[in-house]
Motif scaffolding. Structure first.
Motif, PDB file in Angstrom:
ATOM      1  N   HIS A 265      47.800  12.289  -6.374  1.00  0.00           N
ATOM      2  CA  HIS A 265      47.647  11.646  -7.681  1.00  0.00           C
ATOM      3  C   HIS A 265      47.247  10.176  -7.540  1.00  0.00           C
ATOM      4  CE1 HIS A 265      49.297  15.331  -9.239  1.00  0.00           C
ATOM      5  NE2 HIS A 265      50.360  15.182  -8.452  1.00  0.00           N
ATOM      6  N   ASN A 266      46.263   9.942  -6.690  1.00  0.00           N
ATOM      7  CA  ASN A 266      45.775   8.581  -6.457  1.00  0.00           C
ATOM      8  C   ASN A 266      45.069   8.045  -7.698  1.00  0.00           C
ATOM      9  OD1 ASN A 266      46.599   8.281  -3.739  1.00  0.00           O
ATOM     10  ND2 ASN A 266      44.848   9.464  -3.058  1.00  0.00           N
ATOM     11  N   THR A 267      45.277   6.770  -7.922  1.00  0.00           N
ATOM     12  CA  THR A 267      44.640   6.100  -9.057  1.00  0.00           C
ATOM     13  C   THR A 267      43.397   5.355  -8.592  1.00  0.00           C
ATOM     14  OG1 THR A 267      45.876   4.047  -8.749  1.00  0.00           O
ATOM     15  CG2 THR A 267      46.906   5.760 -10.135  1.00  0.00           C
ATOM     16  N   VAL A 268      42.592   4.946  -9.558  1.00  0.00           N
ATOM     17  CA  VAL A 268      41.417   4.130  -9.254  1.00  0.00           C
ATOM     18  C   VAL A 268      41.863   2.837  -8.570  1.00  0.00           C
ATOM     19  CG1 VAL A 268      39.514   2.797 -10.274  1.00  0.00           C
ATOM     20  CG2 VAL A 268      39.999   5.111 -11.096  1.00  0.00           C
ATOM     21  N   ALA A 269      42.937   2.248  -9.069  1.00  0.00           N
ATOM     22  CA  ALA A 269      43.438   0.997  -8.484  1.00  0.00           C
ATOM     23  C   ALA A 269      43.800   1.174  -7.013  1.00  0.00           C
ATOM     24  CB  ALA A 269      44.640   0.489  -9.267  1.00  0.00           C
ATOM     25  N   GLU A 270      44.468   2.269  -6.681  1.00  0.00           N
ATOM     26  CA  GLU A 270      44.840   2.526  -5.284  1.00  0.00           C
ATOM     27  C   GLU A 270      43.594   2.710  -4.416  1.00  0.00           C
ATOM     28  OE1 GLU A 270      49.105   4.798  -5.519  1.00  0.00           O
ATOM     29  OE2 GLU A 270      47.363   5.822  -6.378  1.00  0.00           O
ATOM     30  N   PHE A 271      42.629   3.430  -4.940  1.00  0.00           N
ATOM     31  CA  PHE A 271      41.381   3.629  -4.209  1.00  0.00           C
ATOM     32  C   PHE A 271      40.693   2.295  -3.949  1.00  0.00           C
ATOM     33  CE2 PHE A 271      36.797   4.364  -3.985  1.00  0.00           C
ATOM     34  CZ  PHE A 271      36.718   5.362  -3.023  1.00  0.00           C
ATOM     35  N   GLU A 272      40.635   1.463  -4.971  1.00  0.00           N
ATOM     36  CA  GLU A 272      39.964   0.164  -4.839  1.00  0.00           C
ATOM     37  C   GLU A 272      40.694  -0.757  -3.861  1.00  0.00           C
ATOM     38  OE1 GLU A 272      39.434  -1.109  -8.891  1.00  0.00           O
ATOM     39  OE2 GLU A 272      37.742   0.284  -9.168  1.00  0.00           O
ATOM     40  N   ILE A 273      42.014  -0.667  -3.814  1.00  0.00           N
ATOM     41  CA  ILE A 273      42.774  -1.453  -2.839  1.00  0.00           C
ATOM     42  C   ILE A 273      42.388  -1.017  -1.423  1.00  0.00           C
ATOM     43  CG2 ILE A 273      45.086  -1.845  -1.878  1.00  0.00           C
ATOM     44  CD1 ILE A 273      46.090  -1.702  -4.861  1.00  0.00           C
ATOM     45  N   MET A 274      42.326   0.289  -1.210  1.00  0.00           N
ATOM     46  CA  MET A 274      41.950   0.820   0.114  1.00  0.00           C
ATOM     47  C   MET A 274      40.559   0.331   0.509  1.00  0.00           C
ATOM     48  SD  MET A 274      43.088   3.379   2.313  1.00  0.00           S
ATOM     49  CE  MET A 274      42.409   4.407   3.573  1.00  0.00           C
ATOM     50  N   VAL A 275      39.615   0.381  -0.421  1.00  0.00           N
ATOM     51  CA  VAL A 275      38.252  -0.075  -0.140  1.00  0.00           C
ATOM     52  C   VAL A 275      38.253  -1.575   0.164  1.00  0.00           C
ATOM     53  CG1 VAL A 275      35.940  -0.411  -1.134  1.00  0.00           C
ATOM     54  CG2 VAL A 275      37.145   1.771  -1.452  1.00  0.00           C
ATOM     55  N   ASP A 276      39.006  -2.344  -0.618  1.00  0.00           N
ATOM     56  CA  ASP A 276      39.069  -3.796  -0.381  1.00  0.00           C
ATOM     57  C   ASP A 276      39.638  -4.111   0.998  1.00  0.00           C
ATOM     58  OD1 ASP A 276      37.972  -4.350  -2.849  1.00  0.00           O
ATOM     59  OD2 ASP A 276      39.905  -4.796  -3.813  1.00  0.00           O
ATOM     60  N   VAL A 277      40.675  -3.374   1.388  1.00  0.00           N
ATOM     61  CA  VAL A 277      41.281  -3.598   2.711  1.00  0.00           C
ATOM     62  C   VAL A 277      40.287  -3.218   3.804  1.00  0.00           C
ATOM     63  CG1 VAL A 277      43.110  -2.872   4.308  1.00  0.00           C
ATOM     64  CG2 VAL A 277      43.659  -3.399   1.919  1.00  0.00           C
ATOM     65  N   LEU A 278      39.609  -2.094   3.652  1.00  0.00           N
ATOM     66  CA  LEU A 278      38.602  -1.692   4.638  1.00  0.00           C
ATOM     67  C   LEU A 278      37.497  -2.733   4.737  1.00  0.00           C
ATOM     68  CD1 LEU A 278      37.334   0.278   6.651  1.00  0.00           C
ATOM     69  CD2 LEU A 278      36.339   1.498   4.680  1.00  0.00           C
ATOM     70  N   ARG A 279      37.021  -3.203   3.612  1.00  0.00           N
ATOM     71  CA  ARG A 279      35.970  -4.237   3.604  1.00  0.00           C
ATOM     72  C   ARG A 279      36.460  -5.499   4.319  1.00  0.00           C
ATOM     73  NH1 ARG A 279      35.084  -4.490  -1.679  1.00  0.00           N
ATOM     74  NH2 ARG A 279      33.338  -3.043  -1.615  1.00  0.00           N
ATOM     75  N   GLU A 280      37.683  -5.908   4.025  1.00  0.00           N
ATOM     76  CA  GLU A 280      38.254  -7.098   4.667  1.00  0.00           C
ATOM     77  C   GLU A 280      38.388  -6.899   6.172  1.00  0.00           C
ATOM     78  OE1 GLU A 280      41.609  -7.650   6.098  1.00  0.00           O
ATOM     79  OE2 GLU A 280      40.948  -9.669   6.511  1.00  0.00           O
ATOM     80  N   ARG A 281      38.804  -5.716   6.597  1.00  0.00           N
ATOM     81  CA  ARG A 281      38.954  -5.438   8.021  1.00  0.00           C
ATOM     82  C   ARG A 281      37.588  -5.420   8.715  1.00  0.00           C
ATOM     83  NH1 ARG A 281      42.407  -7.978   8.756  1.00  0.00           N
ATOM     84  NH2 ARG A 281      42.021  -7.489  10.916  1.00  0.00           N
ATOM     85  N   MET A 282      36.565  -4.904   8.037  1.00  0.00           N
ATOM     86  CA  MET A 282      35.224  -4.940   8.631  1.00  0.00           C
ATOM     87  C   MET A 282      34.762  -6.376   8.799  1.00  0.00           C
ATOM     88  SD  MET A 282      33.080  -1.649   7.212  1.00  0.00           S
ATOM     89  CE  MET A 282      33.459  -1.748   5.472  1.00  0.00           C
TER      90      MET A 282
END
Length: 140
Positions: free
Chosen positions: A96-113
């Motif tokens: 039951h993932n939300t858009v907000a949770e998905f966007e946090i994951m993407v932001d963290v991945l982008r930051e790590r890259m």
């Protein structure tokens, strides 16, 4: 005789022309398994401890998840790997993932890259590959 010499020179020079090398895969350009493993491990370490996203990782064997995500990214970027995990839709169906949770994951991945020196072109290519998966990951 002159035409014969010219023909030989042209023939020999034709052999000197190199074929253009195919462009390296995203997997190669991003840094291969070492970089994909680093990105997976760091991203998952952060989001699994973040109070906004940690609920999705309750009871998850993180070592197994990190290996699975690394192999998934390897396949998606053109590496010679095997991904044996579930589809994104199936593996996220009960979370039951939300858009907000998905966007946090993407932001963290982008930051790590960014933190690991992944080039802008490679970063954008990877995000473009992953973006359509939002429909399979987000269920709320």
């Amino acid at each position: 005789m002159r035409n014969y010499v010219i023909a030989i020179v042209v023939f020999l020079c034709a052999g000197c022309v190199t074929q253009p090398r195919p462009e390296a895969t995203l997997f190669q350009r991003i840094g291969g398994m070492p970089m994909l493993s680093r990105l997976s491990n760091q991203t998952l370490d952060i989001v699994s401890k973040d109070p906004r996203t940690s609920r999705s990782f309750d009871g998850v064997k993180m070592k197994t998840l990190k290996e699975s995500v690394t192999n998934f990214l390897c396949v998606k970027t053109g590496g010679n790997c095997v991904y044996e995990g579930e589809t994104m839709k199936k593996s996220h169906a009960d979370l039951h993932n939300t858009v907000a949770e998905f966007e946090i994951m993407v932001d963290v991945l982008r930051e790590r890259m960014d933190a690991n020196g992944v080039g802008t072109k490679e970063k954008n290519e990877l995000l473009k590959i992953l973006a359509p998966m939002k429909h399979d990951v987000v269920t709320n």
